[in-house]
Design a protein around this motif. Structure first.
Motif, PDB file in Angstrom:
ATOM      1  N   ARG A  58      -1.685   4.840  -9.654  1.00 57.89           N
ATOM      2  CA  ARG A  58      -2.263   5.593  -9.834  1.00 57.89           C
ATOM      3  C   ARG A  58      -3.415   6.577  -8.811  1.00 57.89           C
ATOM      4  O   ARG A  58      -3.872   7.528  -8.816  1.00 57.89           O
ATOM      5  N   PRO A 119      -7.795   4.780 -16.993  1.00 54.55           N
ATOM      6  CA  PRO A 119      -7.903   5.984 -17.758  1.00 54.55           C
ATOM      7  C   PRO A 119      -8.060   7.275 -17.055  1.00 54.55           C
ATOM      8  O   PRO A 119      -8.762   7.452 -16.813  1.00 54.55           O
ATOM      9  N   GLN A 121      -7.490  10.442 -16.342  1.00 54.00           N
ATOM     10  CA  GLN A 121      -8.212  11.526 -17.575  1.00 54.00           C
ATOM     11  C   GLN A 121      -9.193  11.988 -17.406  1.00 54.00           C
ATOM     12  O   GLN A 121      -9.965  12.911 -17.803  1.00 54.00           O
ATOM     13  N   TYR A 122     -10.186  10.496 -17.407  1.00 50.41           N
ATOM     14  CA  TYR A 122     -11.408  10.466 -16.916  1.00 50.41           C
ATOM     15  C   TYR A 122     -12.258  10.903 -15.544  1.00 50.41           C
ATOM     16  O   TYR A 122     -13.619  10.647 -15.754  1.00 50.41           O
ATOM     17  N   LEU A 123     -11.404  10.584 -15.202  1.00 51.87           N
ATOM     18  CA  LEU A 123     -11.345  11.095 -13.325  1.00 51.87           C
ATOM     19  C   LEU A 123     -11.238  12.283 -13.702  1.00 51.87           C
ATOM     20  O   LEU A 123     -12.221  14.018 -13.186  1.00 51.87           O
ATOM     21  N   VAL A 125      -9.897  15.136 -16.015  1.00 54.46           N
ATOM     22  CA  VAL A 125     -11.315  16.351 -16.446  1.00 54.46           C
ATOM     23  C   VAL A 125     -12.961  16.603 -16.393  1.00 54.46           C
ATOM     24  O   VAL A 125     -12.699  17.842 -16.137  1.00 54.46           O
ATOM     25  N   PRO A 126     -13.256  15.662 -15.700  1.00 53.75           N
ATOM     26  CA  PRO A 126     -14.642  15.732 -15.849  1.00 53.75           C
ATOM     27  C   PRO A 126     -15.042  16.633 -14.190  1.00 53.75           C
ATOM     28  O   PRO A 126     -15.572  17.713 -13.390  1.00 53.75           O
ATOM     29  N   CYS A 127     -13.461  16.222 -12.912  1.00 51.92           N
ATOM     30  CA  CYS A 127     -13.793  16.285 -11.889  1.00 51.92           C
ATOM     31  C   CYS A 127     -13.301  18.194 -11.815  1.00 51.92           C
ATOM     32  O   CYS A 127     -14.570  19.057 -10.902  1.00 51.92           O
TER      33      CYS A 127
END
Length: 241
Positions: A58, A119, A121-123, A125-127
């Motif tokens: 990942r 996860p 996606q929690y990195l 999307v906010p970025c």
């Protein structure tokens, strides 16, 4: 990033060739070399060691996204041959690492997705939201993509650090790989500091803040790396579980 001057030129900036020459200093060059060493160490483990154990796919996929997004300007922007070579190497190496872990034989059989479950996606999307909301030029899609890549690089190491934390013990080559990545970022902090005091009007707040966050993420690992390596460079790094 390799050369902040790769962003579109603003008013009153000197020619790109002059800016890239000004940017080259011992801290930046040493940082780039540490980054290259990190790729060499990781490829040595995966190719020669024929194993992806202890490596976060990942994190490697996030780095591939970072480099492909940031260096898409290879298609239209030439700053220097040094930059072009490093950009191509970073994109190629990151994609090769992802391919080997996913499809290489026997590497894919040594990769454990159960422990690499951060996860992402929690990195991402906010970025992505930050890249659109906080960038140098909201009229430029490339500036938004560039800012996204800066923010994502700052946190891309998190899945790798969480994986190592789960394992509790870090194999020798893997520990050197993470240490080389941390050294690269630390040296770039010195590069930015040097440029701030030697270049008129040098200001890169997005890069600075993201770089500080990224460096802070390595602090705990570096402490345990130092404590473990005091007993010899071949000693594994012990991490609290």
């Amino acid at each position: 990033r390799l050369c902040e001057a790769d962003r579109p030129q603003k008013l009153r900036e000197p020619p790109r060739s002059h800016r890239c020459l000004a940017m080259m200093n011992v801290f930046r060059f040493a940082g780039d070399m540490c980054h290259i060493v990190s790729f060499i160490l990781l490829l040595q483990k995966i190719v020669r060691g024929r194993s992806a154990a202890g490596i976060s796919l990942r994190t490697q996929e996030l780095y591939a996204i970072v480099f492909c997004a940031r260096y898409i300007d290879l298609l239209w922007n030439f700053a220097s041959m040094y930059n072009v070579i490093l950009k191509v190497c970073f994109i190629g190496a990151s994609l090769a690492i992802v391919y080997l872990i996913r499809f290489g034989n026997p590497q894919k059989n040594t990769y454990n997705p159960d422990v690499d479950a951060f996860p992402v996606q929690y990195l991402i999307v906010p970025c992505a939201v930050l890249g659109v909301a906080v960038c140098h030029d909201h009229r430029s899609p490339f500036e938004m993509v560039w800012a996204f890549s800066i923010y994502l690089e700052a946190v891309a190491i998190l899945p790798q650090l969480f994986l190592l934390q789960k394992q509790g013990e870090v194999e020798n080559l893997t520990s050197h790989y993470v240490a080389a990545l941390g050294a690269y970022r630390g040296l770039y902090l010195l590069n930015w500091l040097y440029r701030y005091f030697t270049e008129p009007d040098y200001m890169q707040r997005i890069v600075w803040v993201a770089g500080l966050v990224q460096t802070a993420l390595y602090c705990d690992f570096f402490y345990h790396y130092y404590q473990s390596k005091k007993g010899g460079m071949n000693q594994p790094v012990k991490l609290p579980v």
